[in-house]
Design a protein around this motif. Sequence first.
Motif, mmCIF file in Angstrom:
data_model
loop_
_atom_site.group_PDB
_atom_site.id
_atom_site.type_symbol
_atom_site.label_atom_id
_atom_site.label_comp_id
_atom_site.label_asym_id
_atom_site.label_seq_id
_atom_site.Cartn_x
_atom_site.Cartn_y
_atom_site.Cartn_z
ATOM 1 N N LYS A 3 0.612 -1.068 -0.303
ATOM 2 C CA LYS A 3 0.096 0.158 -0.317
ATOM 3 C C LYS A 3 1.182 1.197 -0.232
ATOM 4 O O LYS A 3 2.317 1.565 1.163
ATOM 5 C CB LYS A 3 -0.908 0.102 1.179
ATOM 6 C CG LYS A 3 -1.678 1.149 0.771
ATOM 7 C CD LYS A 3 -3.416 0.840 0.054
ATOM 8 C CE LYS A 3 -3.863 2.269 0.533
ATOM 9 N NZ LYS A 3 -3.341 3.588 -0.023
ATOM 10 N N ASP A 4 0.209 1.958 -0.683
ATOM 11 C CA ASP A 4 1.356 3.647 -1.384
ATOM 12 C C ASP A 4 0.884 4.497 -1.555
ATOM 13 O O ASP A 4 -0.434 4.482 -1.849
ATOM 14 C CB ASP A 4 2.328 3.054 -2.626
ATOM 15 C CG ASP A 4 3.018 2.289 -2.491
ATOM 16 O OD1 ASP A 4 4.101 1.532 -1.857
ATOM 17 O OD2 ASP A 4 2.677 1.456 -3.483
ATOM 18 N N ASP A 5 1.000 5.624 -1.384
ATOM 19 C CA ASP A 5 0.147 6.567 -1.571
ATOM 20 C C ASP A 5 0.396 6.802 -3.338
ATOM 21 O O ASP A 5 -0.508 7.214 -3.990
ATOM 22 C CB ASP A 5 1.152 8.400 -1.024
ATOM 23 C CG ASP A 5 1.128 8.027 0.697
ATOM 24 O OD1 ASP A 5 -0.494 7.885 1.320
ATOM 25 O OD2 ASP A 5 1.939 7.865 1.464
ATOM 26 N N VAL A 6 1.329 7.021 -4.161
ATOM 27 C CA VAL A 6 1.425 7.379 -5.195
ATOM 28 C C VAL A 6 2.498 6.153 -5.810
ATOM 29 O O VAL A 6 3.153 6.125 -5.247
ATOM 30 C CB VAL A 6 1.496 8.310 -6.144
ATOM 31 C CG1 VAL A 6 2.040 8.499 -7.275
ATOM 32 C CG2 VAL A 6 1.164 9.286 -4.666
ATOM 33 N N ILE A 7 1.537 5.491 -6.883
ATOM 34 C CA ILE A 7 1.787 4.348 -7.618
ATOM 35 C C ILE A 7 2.760 5.225 -9.223
ATOM 36 O O ILE A 7 1.205 5.361 -10.048
ATOM 37 C CB ILE A 7 1.466 2.981 -7.668
ATOM 38 C CG1 ILE A 7 1.383 2.254 -6.475
ATOM 39 C CG2 ILE A 7 2.113 2.433 -9.135
ATOM 40 C CD1 ILE A 7 0.490 1.330 -6.579
ATOM 41 N N ILE A 8 3.348 5.246 -9.937
ATOM 42 C CA ILE A 8 3.535 5.490 -10.973
ATOM 43 C C ILE A 8 3.962 4.553 -11.860
ATOM 44 O O ILE A 8 5.440 3.714 -11.824
ATOM 45 C CB ILE A 8 5.051 6.638 -10.980
ATOM 46 C CG1 ILE A 8 4.022 7.803 -10.429
ATOM 47 C CG2 ILE A 8 4.979 7.005 -12.472
ATOM 48 C CD1 ILE A 8 5.004 8.022 -10.081
ATOM 49 N N ILE A 9 3.399 3.919 -13.304
ATOM 50 C CA ILE A 9 3.617 2.595 -14.267
ATOM 51 C C ILE A 9 4.295 3.772 -15.083
ATOM 52 O O ILE A 9 3.267 4.060 -16.082
ATOM 53 C CB ILE A 9 2.360 2.365 -13.833
ATOM 54 C CG1 ILE A 9 1.824 1.505 -13.100
ATOM 55 C CG2 ILE A 9 2.644 0.969 -15.197
ATOM 56 C CD1 ILE A 9 -0.201 1.175 -13.592
ATOM 57 N N ILE A 186 -0.761 6.066 -15.475
ATOM 58 C CA ILE A 186 -0.236 5.511 -15.774
ATOM 59 C C ILE A 186 0.549 6.527 -17.322
ATOM 60 O O ILE A 186 0.420 7.332 -17.454
ATOM 61 C CB ILE A 186 -0.978 5.148 -16.803
ATOM 62 C CG1 ILE A 186 -1.694 3.760 -16.126
ATOM 63 C CG2 ILE A 186 -0.741 4.506 -18.198
ATOM 64 C CD1 ILE A 186 -3.035 3.476 -16.888
ATOM 65 N N ALA A 187 1.737 6.176 -17.361
ATOM 66 C CA ALA A 187 3.135 7.091 -17.334
ATOM 67 C C ALA A 187 3.571 6.142 -18.924
ATOM 68 O O ALA A 187 4.840 6.151 -18.309
ATOM 69 C CB ALA A 187 4.300 7.559 -16.767
ATOM 70 N N ALA A 348 -12.741 7.446 -11.283
ATOM 71 C CA ALA A 348 -11.702 8.039 -10.261
ATOM 72 C C ALA A 348 -10.283 7.360 -9.823
ATOM 73 O O ALA A 348 -9.743 6.312 -9.857
ATOM 74 C CB ALA A 348 -12.549 8.151 -10.005
ATOM 75 N N GLY A 349 -8.804 8.304 -9.458
ATOM 76 C CA GLY A 349 -7.726 7.344 -8.254
ATOM 77 C C GLY A 349 -6.580 7.505 -10.109
ATOM 78 O O GLY A 349 -5.556 7.055 -9.819
ATOM 79 N N LEU A 350 -7.395 7.395 -11.495
ATOM 80 C CA LEU A 350 -6.421 7.014 -11.928
ATOM 81 C C LEU A 350 -6.318 8.205 -13.491
ATOM 82 O O LEU A 350 -7.139 8.895 -13.515
ATOM 83 C CB LEU A 350 -6.886 5.531 -13.643
ATOM 84 C CG LEU A 350 -6.915 5.647 -14.657
ATOM 85 C CD1 LEU A 350 -5.314 4.616 -14.107
ATOM 86 C CD2 LEU A 350 -7.454 4.894 -15.581
ATOM 87 N N TYR A 351 -4.678 8.527 -12.808
ATOM 88 C CA TYR A 351 -4.513 9.453 -14.013
ATOM 89 C C TYR A 351 -3.714 8.822 -15.515
ATOM 90 O O TYR A 351 -2.857 7.231 -15.365
ATOM 91 C CB TYR A 351 -3.191 10.354 -13.465
ATOM 92 C CG TYR A 351 -3.764 10.765 -11.778
ATOM 93 C CD1 TYR A 351 -4.601 11.768 -11.615
ATOM 94 C CD2 TYR A 351 -4.049 10.050 -10.806
ATOM 95 C CE1 TYR A 351 -5.389 12.066 -10.340
ATOM 96 C CE2 TYR A 351 -4.703 9.692 -9.565
ATOM 97 C CZ TYR A 351 -4.843 11.113 -9.208
ATOM 98 O OH TYR A 351 -6.406 11.435 -8.088
ATOM 99 N N ALA A 352 -3.484 9.938 -16.308
ATOM 100 C CA ALA A 352 -2.224 9.264 -17.076
ATOM 101 C C ALA A 352 -1.369 10.994 -17.323
ATOM 102 O O ALA A 352 -2.314 11.211 -17.195
ATOM 103 C CB ALA A 352 -3.197 8.926 -18.490
ATOM 104 N N ILE A 353 -0.104 10.744 -17.823
ATOM 105 C CA ILE A 353 0.583 11.522 -18.424
ATOM 106 C C ILE A 353 1.233 11.502 -19.295
ATOM 107 O O ILE A 353 1.633 9.923 -19.638
ATOM 108 C CB ILE A 353 1.638 12.653 -17.315
ATOM 109 C CG1 ILE A 353 2.077 11.326 -15.868
ATOM 110 C CG2 ILE A 353 0.740 12.945 -15.977
ATOM 111 C CD1 ILE A 353 2.906 12.344 -15.010
#
Length: 525
Positions: A3-9, A186-187, A348-353
Motif C-alpha cells: 500500500k502506497d500513496d502514489v504508484i507510477i507505472i 499511467i506513464a 477516479a483515482g486513475l491518471y495518465a501523463i
Amino acid sequence: MTKDDVIIIGSGVAALQLATQLKMELNVRIITKEKIRTANSYLAQGGIAAALGTGDHPAKHVIDTLEAGRFHNNKEAVQQVIHAAPTLIKNMALQGELFDKDSSGDLFLGMEGAHSEKRIVHGGGDATGKNVMEHLISRLNNNVIIEENVFAYELILNAEGNQCIGVKAKTPEGSIQRYFASHIIIATGGCGQLYSYTSNASTVSGDGLAMAYLAGAEMVDMEFIQFHPTLLYLNDETKGLISEAVRGEGAILISDDGTPIMEGVHTLRDLGPRHVVSQRIYEVRKQGRQVYLDISQIADFEKRFPSITAICEKNGIRISDGKIPVAPGSHFLMGGIKTDLIGRSSIAGLYAIGEASCTGLHGANRLASNSLLEGLFQGEQLSKWINQGTEEVQHVEWNHTFSFSKKECVRLPDVQQLKDLMMERVGIVRNEVNLKSQLAWINQFNADEVHLDGCSTEEITQVFMLINAKLITEAALKRTESRGGHFRSDFPMEDDGNWLRKSIIHHYTNGVGKNDEHNKTAIAT
C-alpha cells in the motif's frame, strides 16, 4: 500486497518529473517493465520547444502547434502548456548544465519542422532525452521506490467499478503482486511497436493504454499516429531515429538520383509538418526509389549530432559520404487515455501523463519537440495537485478483480505478422478496404476477453498489442476524412463540417452496471 500513496507505472520523463516533485511525506512507487533507463524518453534526440528567442513569442508557438495539429487541438490546453514553456525551461536550466548554450552563454535554440522560429532547446547535441532523464533520476528522493523488471498488466477497481485502487503486476519470477495506492498514474508512453518500422524503444507496446481501456477509461483520438519521416533504413529494416533537427540545420531529402523530393510539395519544403513529409517519402518509395537525407551542407556534423553519427557508424554508414538512407516509421501517438491537463482520467483515482494521455495539446499531429514539454508540464501539474491533497480519496481494500466471462489465454498471432499488417493496412496511407480487412483479422483473436493472470508476460504483451491495434483500426475506419497523422486515400481531404471533433472509444468493462453492454465498444463523436 503493498500500500502506497502514489504508484507510477512507467519511467519516462513525465513519470520522473512527477516523482521528483512529490513531497517527501508521500510514499511513491515506480513500476517499470524493464530498467528505468529503458524508455522512449531516454532515446529522444530532439529537444524541448519553448518561445525563448528575442523575436519569438508563445503566441507564435501556439499558432504553429495548432497548424501542425490541423486545428483538432484542445485550444485551452495549447494555450496553457505553450505559455508555461519558457518559465518551465528557464527553471530547469537553473538546476544544472542540462541544455546546450551558444557562444554568448545563452541557451542554444535550434529549428525543427513546422516551427516558425528557432525555439528548440537541446542537451548534449542530440541527446536531450538522456540528459533530462539523468538529471531527473539524480533528483529522486528516498521516498521513491523503483521496481524494475516488474510488468504491470491489470488495474484493480473498487467493488462498484468506478474507482481505481491498485494494479496487478508480474515479477521476474512470474508471481503475481498486487499494489495499492490512492493515486495510480499511467506513464507508459505510446504504442510504436505495433508497427514494423518504428523509432520507439522495444518496450513501447501500449501496455498502459490497454490496461486503461480494459478498466473502462475513455480513450480518444487513437487514429492519429505520427510517422517520423526519417528513420535510418538499411536492408528493409529501420535502425534508429535521424532527428528532425538534422533537417533544421540544412539537410534535405533527395531521391536516389539526387532530386530534392520536397520541392513544390509544401511551402516549408523539408521542414514541413511530419505527416506531409512522411507521406511524400512514402509516395517516392512506392515508386521504387530510395530516399536519402543529404547532409553534405552541414558543417561539423559529427560534433553537432554525436548520437546520430554513432548510430550511422554502427550500421556501416559513413558520414563523410554525405547522405543517409531513410524511411518513415511510427513515432508518436497523438491520442490515448482521455485526460485533463492535470492528468485525471474518466476513472477516479486513475491518471495518465505523457504520451499515454491525450490532453488535446497535439491535435491530429504533434508539433516537433512539444512532447517532452508536455511530459514535463503534466508531471509538474499533477505533483502540485497531489501534494495539495485536495481530492477526497475513498480508501478501500482489494476484495476482488473483475474477470467475468473471461477466457484463459487463447491463440495469439505472430507479433511480426501483426506489425507488418498494421504497417501495410493501418500505416501512413489508409483506406476502407484495408481497414476492414485488418479489423476482421484482429477480431478473430478476441483479445479483450482473455484472462491475463494465466498468461506469460510475452502473451500479455501480444494481447495488449492486439487491443491497441483494434482501437487504432476502429477509429481510423470511423474517421472518413484525412487530417494530420491520419490519411485516408479514399477520403483525401479534411472535412471540418463533419469531423472537427474527437472520437471517444469506451470499453464497457467488467459488467458493472452495464448489463447487456458487457465487453462491447461504443464510439462516440
